[in-house]
Design a protein around this motif. Structure first.
Motif, PDB file in Angstrom:
ATOM      1  N   GLU A  71      55.081  73.657  64.318  1.00 21.28           N
ATOM      2  CA  GLU A  71      55.787  74.558  63.400  1.00 21.28           C
ATOM      3  C   GLU A  71      55.893  73.995  61.990  1.00 21.28           C
ATOM      4  O   GLU A  71      56.476  74.616  61.101  1.00 21.28           O
ATOM      5  N   VAL A  72      55.310  72.829  61.766  1.00 21.29           N
ATOM      6  CA  VAL A  72      55.362  72.183  60.454  1.00 21.29           C
ATOM      7  C   VAL A  72      53.990  72.259  59.786  1.00 21.29           C
ATOM      8  O   VAL A  72      52.976  71.909  60.383  1.00 21.29           O
ATOM      9  N   ALA A  73      53.968  72.721  58.543  1.00 21.25           N
ATOM     10  CA  ALA A  73      52.749  72.705  57.723  1.00 21.25           C
ATOM     11  C   ALA A  73      52.870  71.543  56.747  1.00 21.25           C
ATOM     12  O   ALA A  73      53.886  71.404  56.060  1.00 21.25           O
ATOM     13  N   PHE A  74      51.841  70.721  56.677  1.00 24.91           N
ATOM     14  CA  PHE A  74      51.890  69.498  55.868  1.00 24.91           C
ATOM     15  C   PHE A  74      50.733  69.491  54.876  1.00 24.91           C
ATOM     16  O   PHE A  74      49.591  69.786  55.224  1.00 24.91           O
ATOM     17  N   TRP A  75      51.049  69.150  53.624  1.00 24.67           N
ATOM     18  CA  TRP A  75      50.029  69.073  52.563  1.00 24.67           C
ATOM     19  C   TRP A  75      50.017  67.688  51.933  1.00 24.67           C
ATOM     20  O   TRP A  75      51.060  67.030  51.807  1.00 24.67           O
ATOM     21  N   SER A  76      48.847  67.264  51.523  1.00 21.34           N
ATOM     22  CA  SER A  76      48.723  66.029  50.751  1.00 21.34           C
ATOM     23  C   SER A  76      48.119  66.361  49.398  1.00 21.34           C
ATOM     24  O   SER A  76      47.412  67.352  49.238  1.00 21.34           O
TER      25      SER A  76
ATOM     26  N   LEU B 145      47.952  63.704  59.020  1.00 23.47           N
ATOM     27  CA  LEU B 145      49.117  62.868  59.319  1.00 23.47           C
ATOM     28  C   LEU B 145      48.751  61.596  60.089  1.00 23.47           C
ATOM     29  O   LEU B 145      49.644  60.819  60.438  1.00 23.47           O
ATOM     30  N   TYR B 146      47.451  61.407  60.362  1.00 22.77           N
ATOM     31  CA  TYR B 146      46.994  60.174  60.994  1.00 22.77           C
ATOM     32  C   TYR B 146      46.257  59.277  59.998  1.00 22.77           C
ATOM     33  O   TYR B 146      45.873  58.161  60.348  1.00 22.77           O
ATOM     34  N   ALA B 147      46.050  59.759  58.788  1.00 21.85           N
ATOM     35  CA  ALA B 147      45.368  58.953  57.765  1.00 21.85           C
ATOM     36  C   ALA B 147      46.241  57.746  57.416  1.00 21.85           C
ATOM     37  O   ALA B 147      47.449  57.890  57.209  1.00 21.85           O
ATOM     38  N   PRO B 148      45.675  56.553  57.345  1.00 17.45           N
ATOM     39  CA  PRO B 148      46.472  55.348  57.091  1.00 17.45           C
ATOM     40  C   PRO B 148      47.307  55.408  55.821  1.00 17.45           C
ATOM     41  O   PRO B 148      48.459  54.971  55.810  1.00 17.45           O
ATOM     42  N   ASP B 149      46.749  55.950  54.733  1.00 23.70           N
ATOM     43  CA  ASP B 149      47.525  55.981  53.486  1.00 23.70           C
ATOM     44  C   ASP B 149      48.677  56.983  53.582  1.00 23.70           C
ATOM     45  O   ASP B 149      49.746  56.775  52.998  1.00 23.70           O
ATOM     46  N   VAL B 150      48.481  58.081  54.338  1.00 22.01           N
ATOM     47  CA  VAL B 150      49.565  59.045  54.538  1.00 22.01           C
ATOM     48  C   VAL B 150      50.672  58.428  55.382  1.00 22.01           C
ATOM     49  O   VAL B 150      51.864  58.558  55.074  1.00 22.01           O
ATOM     50  N   VAL B 151      50.292  57.748  56.458  1.00 26.47           N
ATOM     51  CA  VAL B 151      51.278  57.082  57.317  1.00 26.47           C
ATOM     52  C   VAL B 151      52.085  56.071  56.511  1.00 26.47           C
ATOM     53  O   VAL B 151      53.319  56.006  56.610  1.00 26.47           O
ATOM     54  N   GLU B 152      51.405  55.289  55.693  1.00 25.45           N
ATOM     55  CA  GLU B 152      52.088  54.281  54.871  1.00 25.45           C
ATOM     56  C   GLU B 152      53.060  54.921  53.886  1.00 25.45           C
ATOM     57  O   GLU B 152      54.193  54.450  53.713  1.00 25.45           O
TER      58      GLU B 152
ATOM     59  N   ASP C  39      43.808  67.716  44.072  1.00 26.02           N
ATOM     60  CA  ASP C  39      43.362  68.485  45.233  1.00 26.02           C
ATOM     61  C   ASP C  39      44.528  68.553  46.210  1.00 26.02           C
ATOM     62  O   ASP C  39      44.908  67.550  46.809  1.00 26.02           O
ATOM     63  N   ILE C  40      45.133  69.728  46.347  1.00 24.38           N
ATOM     64  CA  ILE C  40      46.245  69.932  47.274  1.00 24.38           C
ATOM     65  C   ILE C  40      45.706  70.685  48.473  1.00 24.38           C
ATOM     66  O   ILE C  40      45.232  71.820  48.351  1.00 24.38           O
ATOM     67  N   SER C  41      45.759  70.062  49.641  1.00 23.70           N
ATOM     68  CA  SER C  41      45.189  70.665  50.836  1.00 23.70           C
ATOM     69  C   SER C  41      45.957  70.202  52.068  1.00 23.70           C
ATOM     70  O   SER C  41      46.807  69.305  51.988  1.00 23.70           O
ATOM     71  N   ILE C  42      45.662  70.825  53.215  1.00 24.02           N
ATOM     72  CA  ILE C  42      46.300  70.426  54.463  1.00 24.02           C
ATOM     73  C   ILE C  42      46.029  68.945  54.691  1.00 24.02           C
ATOM     74  O   ILE C  42      44.882  68.490  54.637  1.00 24.02           O
ATOM     75  N   GLY C  43      47.095  68.179  54.919  1.00 24.90           N
ATOM     76  CA  GLY C  43      46.967  66.732  55.013  1.00 24.90           C
ATOM     77  C   GLY C  43      46.751  66.231  56.429  1.00 24.90           C
ATOM     78  O   GLY C  43      47.075  66.911  57.408  1.00 24.90           O
TER      79      GLY C  43
END
Length: 254
Positions: free
Chosen positions: A128-133, A91-98, A85-89
């Motif tokens: 101006e940044v688009a981020f995906w997880s 950036l405050y999620a703990p696993d993303v931060v880690e 599942d590739i979607s807008i991520g």
């Protein structure tokens, strides 16, 4: 396209058998897009993979197992991509931060400090940044971003795969998605900065595979023996600029 309602009889065509078993195994998971005129809800990607699997099974039946090994390895990668599942991520999620903090730490360990251009979390949170997880059944597999350098030029940022998801095709699936999204958002060109050290060789190979070629520094970058710059046109238009002009506050490492 109709799906067999009953398993093929023993001794039936190997391709049909594999196709049926694969569809039966995966249709309880994932999201499916209705195919026009078909009675089942099966995504185009899943349909394509099922047919490829049937082809590989038939190939293995006709040829030696050794010759089919490479195709089955690629097939496993494609099957894994179906479940991603590739979607807008977040950036405050703990696993993303880690994951991102580990990304920066690793880069600082293999690259001179003056040549590390990765965006930190605050930089990635800029409008101006688009981020995906990339996730599979909730587990974070990787992430990536595109920073706008202007209306038509974007820069790939923070491409990262988790240690547990290496060689699962995460980076390939994510880069393909990001290129598609960049095109959809109106970008004419994507560029990036990565390292010249051997550590970054897999990243350079991946970008080359997707049509990126080496170029001079773009935006605010300067020549650096530790940096490799790559770019790719997304549209073939007489109005698309040949230069790499555009603002870049920072670069990135794979």
């Amino acid at each position: 396209m109709a799906i067999d309602q009953q398993p093929p009889t023993e001794g039936g065509q190997p391709g049909i058998t594999v196709r049926y078993e694969y569809l039966r195994a995966v249709t309880n998971y994932g999201r499916y897009v209705p195919i026009s005129g078909a009675g089942s809800k099966l995504s185009y990607s899943l349909l394509r993979i099922s047919l490829l699997q049937a082809h590989c099974a038939t190939w293995q039946h006709r040829h030696s197992e050794t010759r089919a090994t490479g195709s089955f390895a690629r097939l496993r990668e494609w099957e894994s991509a179906v479940l991603m599942d590739i979607s807008i991520g977040d950036l405050y999620a703990p696993d993303v931060v880690e994951l991102l903090e580990g990304h920066v730490r690793e880069l600082r360990g293999v690259t001179p400090p003056e040549s590390v251009h990765a965006l930190d979390l605050e930089g990635l949170r800029h409008p101006e940044v688009a981020f995906w997880s990339v996730r599979e059944r909730g587990e974070l597999l990787g992430c990536g971003a595109i920073q706008g350098l202007g209306r038509r030029h974007g820069e790939i940022k923070s491409m990262r795969t988790s240690a547990a998801a290496k060689r699962k095709g995460v980076a390939t699936a994510l880069l393909r998605h990001m290129i598609s999204e960049a095109t959809r958002r109106g970008f004419w060109r994507l560029s990036l900065e990565t390292g010249t050290e051997e550590f970054f060789a897999p990243a350079r190979t991946l970008y080359e595979k997707f049509g990126f070629h080496y170029c001079p520094p773009f935006g605010d970058y300067q020549e650096d023996p530790n940096s490799a710059f790559m770019t790719r046109l997304l549209v073939l238009s007489p109005n698309a600029p040949d230069d790499l002009g555009g603002r870049s506050a920072a670069g990135d490492r794979r």
